[in-house]
Write an enzyme that holds these catalytic residues in place. Sequence first.
Site, PDB file in Angstrom:
ATOM      1  CB  THR A 121     145.760 -53.774 103.968  1.00  0.00           C
ATOM      2  OG1 THR A 121     144.571 -54.101 103.230  1.00  0.00           O
ATOM      3  CG2 THR A 121     146.990 -53.950 103.085  1.00  0.00           C
ATOM      4  CE1 TYR A 160     138.121 -50.648  97.579  1.00  0.00           C
ATOM      5  CE2 TYR A 160     137.497 -52.623  96.356  1.00  0.00           C
ATOM      6  CZ  TYR A 160     138.463 -51.842  96.969  1.00  0.00           C
ATOM      7  OH  TYR A 160     139.779 -52.265  96.963  1.00  0.00           O
ATOM      8  CE  LYS A 188     140.203 -49.360  94.854  1.00  0.00           C
ATOM      9  NZ  LYS A 188     141.417 -48.532  95.014  1.00  0.00           N
ATOM     10  CG  ASN A 226     148.256 -47.156  98.314  1.00  0.00           C
ATOM     11  OD1 ASN A 226     147.858 -48.288  98.079  1.00  0.00           O
ATOM     12  ND2 ASN A 226     148.395 -46.693  99.564  1.00  0.00           N
ATOM     13  CG  ASP A 275     147.684 -41.554 105.043  1.00  0.00           C
ATOM     14  OD1 ASP A 275     146.606 -41.285 105.621  1.00  0.00           O
ATOM     15  OD2 ASP A 275     147.951 -42.687 104.627  1.00  0.00           O
ATOM     16  CG  ASP A 302     140.505 -35.507 101.920  1.00  0.00           C
ATOM     17  OD1 ASP A 302     140.454 -36.409 101.055  1.00  0.00           O
ATOM     18  OD2 ASP A 302     139.493 -35.075 102.511  1.00  0.00           O
ATOM     19  CB  VAL A 303     143.633 -38.084  97.434  1.00  0.00           C
ATOM     20  CG1 VAL A 303     145.055 -38.346  97.897  1.00  0.00           C
ATOM     21  CG2 VAL A 303     142.699 -39.227  97.805  1.00  0.00           C
TER      22      VAL A 303
END
Length: 255
Positions: free
Chosen positions: A194, A159, A163, A93, A40, A66-67
């Site tokens: 969440t 967003y 996706k 994720n 994370d 940091d992906v």
Amino acid sequence: MNPTYDFKDQVALITGASSGMGLATARAFAEAGAAVVLADVKEEAVQAAARKLAAAGHRAIAVTCDVSDDTQVEAMVDRAVADFGRLDIAFNNAGVMASVVPTADSTLEDWERVIGVNLRGVWSCMKHELRQMQRQGSGAIVNNASVGALTGNPGIGSYTASKHGVVGLTRTAALEYVGKGIRVNAVNPGTIDTQIARDVVKGDDKAYAEMVSTVPMGRVGQPEEIASAVLWLCSPGASYVVGQAVTVDGGLTVP
């Protein structure tokens, strides 16, 4: 009742693992016997999560990553292999929500932020995970997409685009690597309890309640319910499931 899985001697890497669906999935894999790598960008939170799992007797380490940074992603996978010797499972994720504005009012900065984490980050993670899994000749990857990959969503264009991209990338990689012993799938969570779900309505409790009321099941999903789907997709029970985006949404997207 959830089925019982045995992931003993396997190593699972979970990004976005300091909270929510990522943490629930890391915990579930650990309880099923896997060694887990929690990654994370939130260093203190992910370290605390890994310490808690380790204190409960599980094999768990934390990696700050940091992906959206390919170099950090490569180092994350290298760390997993260095500590545990292999990589069998990955749940990609990590994700962020877009600023809620119409497309014409959105900014390049927000677009780059959302696409960088949600889509380029998944690509980067898969790239390095697949290289390791190819060397082993086996593996299972699950990418976290969204019901937002199935429809248009006014106000969160970046967003939604990210996706949709995750699902397309999942299907492509699945076809590329299924012959090499690696299965790639995705999950499409609906309204899950969440922080990101609350960010959509900017913390407005009334708006959140209205959003929940649109779910046919009459409630939000829990992170553990997504974890259950991920564990199944990575288990022998899903051995013939390839390139699918499994929707877990309490009936929200039923036509």
